[in-house]
Design a protein around this motif. Structure first.
Motif, mmCIF file in Angstrom:
data_model
loop_
_atom_site.group_PDB
_atom_site.id
_atom_site.type_symbol
_atom_site.label_atom_id
_atom_site.label_comp_id
_atom_site.label_asym_id
_atom_site.label_seq_id
_atom_site.Cartn_x
_atom_site.Cartn_y
_atom_site.Cartn_z
ATOM 1 N N GLU A 65 -4.629 12.227 9.577
ATOM 2 C CA GLU A 65 -3.864 11.818 10.758
ATOM 3 C C GLU A 65 -3.251 10.431 10.543
ATOM 4 O O GLU A 65 -3.275 9.556 11.420
ATOM 5 C CB GLU A 65 -4.717 11.856 12.025
ATOM 6 N N GLY A 66 -2.696 10.251 9.366
ATOM 7 C CA GLY A 66 -2.049 8.990 9.019
ATOM 8 C C GLY A 66 -1.207 9.180 7.768
ATOM 9 O O GLY A 66 -1.193 10.257 7.166
ATOM 10 N N PHE A 67 -0.513 8.134 7.374
ATOM 11 C CA PHE A 67 0.310 8.207 6.175
ATOM 12 C C PHE A 67 -0.569 8.256 4.929
ATOM 13 O O PHE A 67 -1.633 7.622 4.886
ATOM 14 C CB PHE A 67 1.250 7.007 6.089
ATOM 15 N N HIS A 68 -0.121 8.999 3.931
ATOM 16 C CA HIS A 68 -0.858 9.100 2.671
ATOM 17 C C HIS A 68 0.051 8.591 1.554
ATOM 18 O O HIS A 68 0.988 9.267 1.129
ATOM 19 C CB HIS A 68 -1.271 10.542 2.403
ATOM 20 N N VAL A 69 -0.218 7.371 1.085
ATOM 21 C CA VAL A 69 0.609 6.717 0.071
ATOM 22 C C VAL A 69 -0.182 6.643 -1.232
ATOM 23 O O VAL A 69 -1.338 6.216 -1.241
ATOM 24 C CB VAL A 69 1.015 5.297 0.512
ATOM 25 N N ILE A 70 0.428 7.088 -2.332
ATOM 26 C CA ILE A 70 -0.213 6.996 -3.636
ATOM 27 C C ILE A 70 0.699 6.230 -4.594
ATOM 28 O O ILE A 70 1.905 6.131 -4.384
ATOM 29 C CB ILE A 70 -0.525 8.395 -4.219
ATOM 30 N N ASN A 71 0.099 5.673 -5.629
ATOM 31 C CA ASN A 71 0.837 4.986 -6.689
ATOM 32 C C ASN A 71 1.766 3.892 -6.156
ATOM 33 O O ASN A 71 2.791 3.588 -6.758
ATOM 34 C CB ASN A 71 1.661 5.986 -7.511
ATOM 35 N N GLN A 72 1.417 3.315 -5.003
ATOM 36 C CA GLN A 72 2.176 2.217 -4.406
ATOM 37 C C GLN A 72 3.637 2.574 -4.163
ATOM 38 O O GLN A 72 4.528 1.733 -4.281
ATOM 39 C CB GLN A 72 2.079 0.964 -5.292
ATOM 40 N N ARG A 73 3.876 3.830 -3.805
ATOM 41 C CA ARG A 73 5.240 4.274 -3.508
ATOM 42 C C ARG A 73 5.431 4.211 -1.991
ATOM 43 O O ARG A 73 5.162 5.170 -1.264
ATOM 44 C CB ARG A 73 5.471 5.676 -4.083
ATOM 45 N N ILE A 225 -0.252 -4.022 -13.343
ATOM 46 C CA ILE A 225 -1.661 -4.360 -13.593
ATOM 47 C C ILE A 225 -2.576 -3.215 -13.166
ATOM 48 O O ILE A 225 -3.535 -2.879 -13.857
ATOM 49 C CB ILE A 225 -2.039 -5.664 -12.851
ATOM 50 N N GLY A 226 -2.257 -2.610 -12.028
ATOM 51 C CA GLY A 226 -3.107 -1.540 -11.501
ATOM 52 C C GLY A 226 -2.473 -0.170 -11.619
ATOM 53 O O GLY A 226 -2.441 0.584 -10.635
ATOM 54 N N LEU A 227 -1.970 0.167 -12.797
ATOM 55 C CA LEU A 227 -1.342 1.475 -12.995
ATOM 56 C C LEU A 227 -2.316 2.599 -12.671
ATOM 57 O O LEU A 227 -3.500 2.549 -13.040
ATOM 58 C CB LEU A 227 -0.880 1.626 -14.447
ATOM 59 N N SER A 228 -1.815 3.623 -11.992
ATOM 60 C CA SER A 228 -2.634 4.800 -11.725
ATOM 61 C C SER A 228 -2.838 5.576 -13.016
ATOM 62 O O SER A 228 -2.155 5.346 -14.023
ATOM 63 C CB SER A 228 -1.952 5.696 -10.691
ATOM 64 N N VAL A 229 -3.774 6.514 -12.992
ATOM 65 C CA VAL A 229 -4.033 7.343 -14.173
ATOM 66 C C VAL A 229 -2.773 8.097 -14.568
ATOM 67 O O VAL A 229 -2.419 8.193 -15.749
ATOM 68 C CB VAL A 229 -5.189 8.324 -13.889
ATOM 69 N N TYR A 230 -2.054 8.633 -13.563
ATOM 70 C CA TYR A 230 -0.839 9.402 -13.820
ATOM 71 C C TYR A 230 0.223 8.538 -14.487
ATOM 72 O O TYR A 230 0.820 8.914 -15.499
ATOM 73 C CB TYR A 230 -0.323 9.972 -12.493
#
Length: 476
Positions: A65-73, A225-230
């Motif tokens: 019930e909120g925004f889902h942001v991944i990889n700082q996009r 610095i904080g790159l995701s695994v992908y």
């Protein structure tokens, strides 16, 4: 040269008012036709557009019930606010799915109104809408690739930078916000953004250039610095191929020929636009734009080929190749500004592309409809066995029409979850597609799913999903 460009750009300002009104009417009609086509497609194929990553993001938005942001996009909320509003209003899942599918249409319409009515730039308003149908077919069924939304904002930014509003405080703040959102949408989006700024010689606007540089450093430093695994895997793949094979590997004659055949088979519209733009720059002796256009495509081709050299066509191939499409449309925006003949004929070219693209997309959509019906059949088959949490070994290779297409992806658990809960949360079924005769450790399965990013809801009494309990059972 600058004087020649200025003369071309104001060509239509010297037109008789009657002709100017006719052109304005034509452009508005083209825009409304495009928006209507986009909306009709979004509503008609709302459930089919839960393909691949699209289903994952919708489940996350509904469950959290909120925004889902991944990889700082950080532009993802622009994709998610409509379905989130539906959740807050308590709309049924089918209604939320339609709102989700309409996300790109609503953003396109809002950006179009801003560019067309506020900035009064009909050329970029037309290009902005074209970003949502040129070069797209399979990718339309997974409408959550951030660059599709970044493309809308990128064209909006270019229109703003070409307008007098770039000198105002509000215009500069808006430009900085648009720059930040496009820069974080995807690394390919950042690449096209930088190419666009080079094309327009952003260093001429000193205050904006400095602001953009500062924003870019602030955004990229923590992200790198904080790159995701992908993202880390993507960069590692590019640099590893570059180290082992060298840059000449992507320009081997056989590879160039294979990619050219694949490109002409799937992107004739984008190739036509790119060639016409380069030809226009050459005829006008606009050497800087021509050089940047050609160099931009070479850079994009090199980066994408190093990362994903497979030319077999599918949804993912389209998302990567979309960088070429977007760069071709940026070039078309330049041509519309500086060549009167483009301003006269371009709307008709885009109208033809719109009709052909949507006719083809509806044809391709038939395969996605069959796939959705097959998913629903598998859900019903599991229910008949009183299985609500199952492992499904059944397979059905769906391949959409077209040249050298790969089969569509096997259904993800999120798709089964969403389609089963359409008639109410009490009907929730969770199925996981696995290869036939696969050996599955039931105790490790849910841990493995989480490791692969399959974060299913857990609430047994949720408003939209009532998650079943117990172990997974093999569906016969």
């Amino acid at each position: 040269m600058a004087a020649k460009y200025a003369g071309a750009a104001c060509y239509f300002g010297r037109m008789p008012s009657e002709r100017g009104h006719l052109i304005a009417y034509r452009d508005d009609l083209m825009a409304y036709l495009a928006l209507t086509a986009l909306a009709a497609f979004a509503v008609y194929f709302a459930q089919e557009r839960l393909y691949a990553d699209a289903g994952y993001f919708l489940v996350r938005v509904i469950d959290e019930e909120g925004f889902h942001v991944i990889n700082q996009r950080w532009l993802m909320p622009l994709i998610q606010w409509l379905p989130l509003l539906g959740v807050k209003l308590g709309l049924p899942l089918k209604g939320i799915t339609v709102l989700y599918s309409l996300g790109n249409v609503v953003l396109s319409a809002a950006a179009f109104l801003y560019v067309n009515s506020v900035l009064r730039d009909r050329s970029h308003a037309l290009i902005l809408l074209a970003t949502q149908f040129v070069g797209l077919a399979q990718a339309l069924f997974c409408p959550v690739f951030e660059l599709y939304y970044g493309a809308i904002l990128l064209i909006t930014l270019r229109a703003l930078l070409q307008s007098d509003q770039r000198h105002t405080r509000s215009g500069q703040v808006t430009a900085c916000l648009l720059f930040a959102l496009v820069a974080t949408c995807h690394f390919l989006g950042l690449l096209v953004l930088l190419l666009m700024l080079i094309l327009d010689r952003i260093w001429r606007y000193r205050s904006l250039a400095i602001a953009f540089a500062i924003i870019l450093m602030l955004l990229m430093a923590p992200r790198i610095i904080g790159l995701s695994v992908y993202e880390d895997r993507a960069f590692h793949t590019v640099f590893l191929r570059l180290e082992i094979a060298g840059i000449g590997w992507v320009f081997a004659p056989g590879r160039l020929w294979a990619h050219a055949v694949q490109a002409f088979g799937h992107y004739p519209d984008a190739i036509l636009i790119a060639l016409l733009s380069i030809l226009t720059a050459w005829r006008m002796k606009a050497w800087w734009p021509m050089l940047v256009f050609i160099t931009g495509h070479l850079i994009i081709y090199t980066v994408v080929s190093l990362y994903f050299p497979d030319g077999t066509h599918d949804r993912y191939r389209e998302t990567l190749d979309y960088a070429h499409v977007l760069w071709a449309l940026v070039a078309a925006g330049w041509a519309l500004q500086h060549a009167p003949v483009w301003r006269i004929r371009a709307p008709y070219v885009f109208l033809v592309i719109l009709v052909l693209r949507f006719a083809w997309s509806f044809h391709v959509g038939g395969t996605f409809v069959e796939r959705r019906e097959w998913i629903e059949d598998r859900i019903e088959h599991a229910r008949q066995q009183r299985i609500t949490k199952g492992l499904d070994m059944a397979t059905h290779p769906f391949t959409s029409p077209g040249f050298n297409n790969a089969p569509l992806y096997a259904p993800a658990p999120f798709e089964y979850l969403l389609h089963s809960a359409m008639e109410g949360p009490e009907n929730t079924v969770v199925l996981v597609s696995i290869p036939p005769n696969a050996q599955v450790d039931q105790r490790e399965l849910e841990t493995e799913l989480q490791r692969e990013g399959v974060m299913l809801p857990v609430r047994r009494n949720g408003r939209y999903f009532q998650m079943p309990n117990g172990p997974f059972t093999v569906v016969e």
